[in-house]
Design an enzyme around this catalytic site. Structure first.
Site, mmCIF file in Angstrom:
data_model
loop_
_atom_site.group_PDB
_atom_site.id
_atom_site.type_symbol
_atom_site.label_atom_id
_atom_site.label_comp_id
_atom_site.label_asym_id
_atom_site.label_seq_id
_atom_site.Cartn_x
_atom_site.Cartn_y
_atom_site.Cartn_z
ATOM 1 C CE LYS A 134 -6.162 0.180 -0.516
ATOM 2 N NZ LYS A 134 -7.346 -0.708 -0.574
ATOM 3 C CE LYS A 163 -9.214 -7.421 -2.167
ATOM 4 N NZ LYS A 163 -9.625 -6.320 -1.254
HETATM 5 MG MG MG Z 1 -10.388 -2.867 -2.881
#
Ligand code: MG
Length: 374
Positions: free
Chosen positions: A166, A266
């Protein structure tokens, strides 16, 4: 045929093993919305709504999802007959706009019920054939590069096939360089910006090109496609879109505009399995690799993701970490585990989700419950 007779919403609080930090949030426990769904034939299953506590990924939250399910989505599907679960999302979309994560929770339950009723695993029911799916891991932003390198080293030792860091402005080039220097990752390193570069100059991202990353995930606005196309034209590193792809139509637009070269699917974000499969099929036709991302799901949500990732177009490792990575104790048996080669077994031969849901543990963790239908 599927005919939903009752749906019970449960909110549980599941403690995380360690806090999870992205450029937008910091979490120590996960509020999770679960659906317990019963068919008129007496078959039942569980599903999970992946919405977070705050609207920091997409606009939905666990509380808006609860409202949307109770007020509009459940009344729209309860007692209605569907010949196939692929009919559920178009039926919902005909009268309800948005609320994809809430819709997905109901829609995906219909797929699991249909699989269970035919005696097949969910993976096989949707056309998945893989016995095992490759797994990567997302590593949150760490206090310093030393801690980051140590954590990545542990992940590689455990066998993870992809490392996702991240990043955010000011915490990007240095961590990527530190990890690249410390390990021979050979194209297994990627970064996820979670839209944090929306107001940054393009050079901030071009400086990452030299590291030969697998991809940069969602650097710009959560609903943007045009500026991602401009950015992709000037970047060597493939852009992977996550937040921006909310429907199969948005995936088609991404391809037409050149906004990215990879999609993180997702199912919660796109309204469930019918839309996920449509995006998968479209990408397959256009030779666009896809992979299955994670939303800090419990073992129930994980079961759906593992089944989806068994489809042939999921050629890149998903974020499908084992239960023990996130939870002190999961709510399914057996818990999800990962082999030393970084793969998760797909329960192809067991009907439905392929794991037993621990209803007693869910009962103990439940802080809110509401039943619709009988
Ligand atoms: Mg992402």
């Amino acid at each position: 045929m599927i005919r939903l007779q009752s749906i019970t919403l449960h909110e549980i609080r599941l403690p995380l093993v360690e806090p999870f930090e992205t450029s937008r949030s910091h979490q120590e426990e996960r509020r999770i919305l679960l659906l317990e769904v019963r068919d008129s034939d007496g078959v039942s299953c569980w599903s999970e709504c992946v919405a977070s506590e705050a609207p920091n990924y997409l606009p939905e939250t666990i509380d808006t999802a609860w409202l949307a399910l109770g007020e509009w989505i459940i009344p729209c599907v309860l007692g209605r007959s569907f010949d196939h679960p692929r009919e559920v999302l178009p039926h919902l979309n005909a009268t309800i706009r948005g609320h994809n994560m809430a819709k997905a929770a109901a829609e995906m339950a219909a797929w699991a019920l249909a699989a269970e009723k035919t005696g097949r695993s969910l993976a096989k029911y949707i056309g998945g054939e893989r016995k095992a799916v490759a797994t990567g891991i997302a590593v949150g932003i760490q206090a310093d590069t030393g801690a980051l390198v140590e954590k990545v080293g542990q992940c590689l030792e455990e066998g993870y096939q992809k490392i996702k860091l991240k990043i955010k402005p000011g915490a990007d080039v240095e961590p990527v360089r530190a990890v690249s220097d410390a390990f021979d990752l050979n194209g297994r390193l990627m970064v996820d910006a979670n839209t944090a570069y929306d107001d940054q100059p393009i050079e901030a991202l071009r400086r990452l090109d030299r590291f030969g990353l697998m991809m940069i995930e969602q650097p710009l606005g959560w609903d943007d496609l045009r500026r991602h196309a401009e950015l992709q034209a000037r970047l060597d590193t493939p852009i992977c879109l996550d937040e921006s792809i909310t429907t199969p139509e948005r995936a088609r637009d991404m391809i037409a505009l050149g906004s990215g070269r990879i999609i993180n699917i997702k199912p919660g974000r796109v309204g469930g399995f019918a839309a996920s499969i449509a995006i998968h099929d479209l990408c397959w036709k256009h030779s666009i690799p896809v992979w299955c991302g994670g939303m800090l799901e419990s073992g129930i949500g994980r079961a759906y993701n593992v089944a989806l990732a068994a489809l042939p177009g999921f050629t890149l490792p998903g974020d499908l970490s084992p239960s023990c990575r996130y939870w002190t104790q999961d709510i399914v048996q057996p818990e999800w585990t990962m082999s030393s080669d970084g793969t998760v077994h797909v329960p192809l031969e067991q009907p439905g989700l392929g794991v037993e849901v621990d209803a007693d543990r869910i009962d103990n963790l439940t802080v809110r419950r509401e039943t619709f239908g009988q």
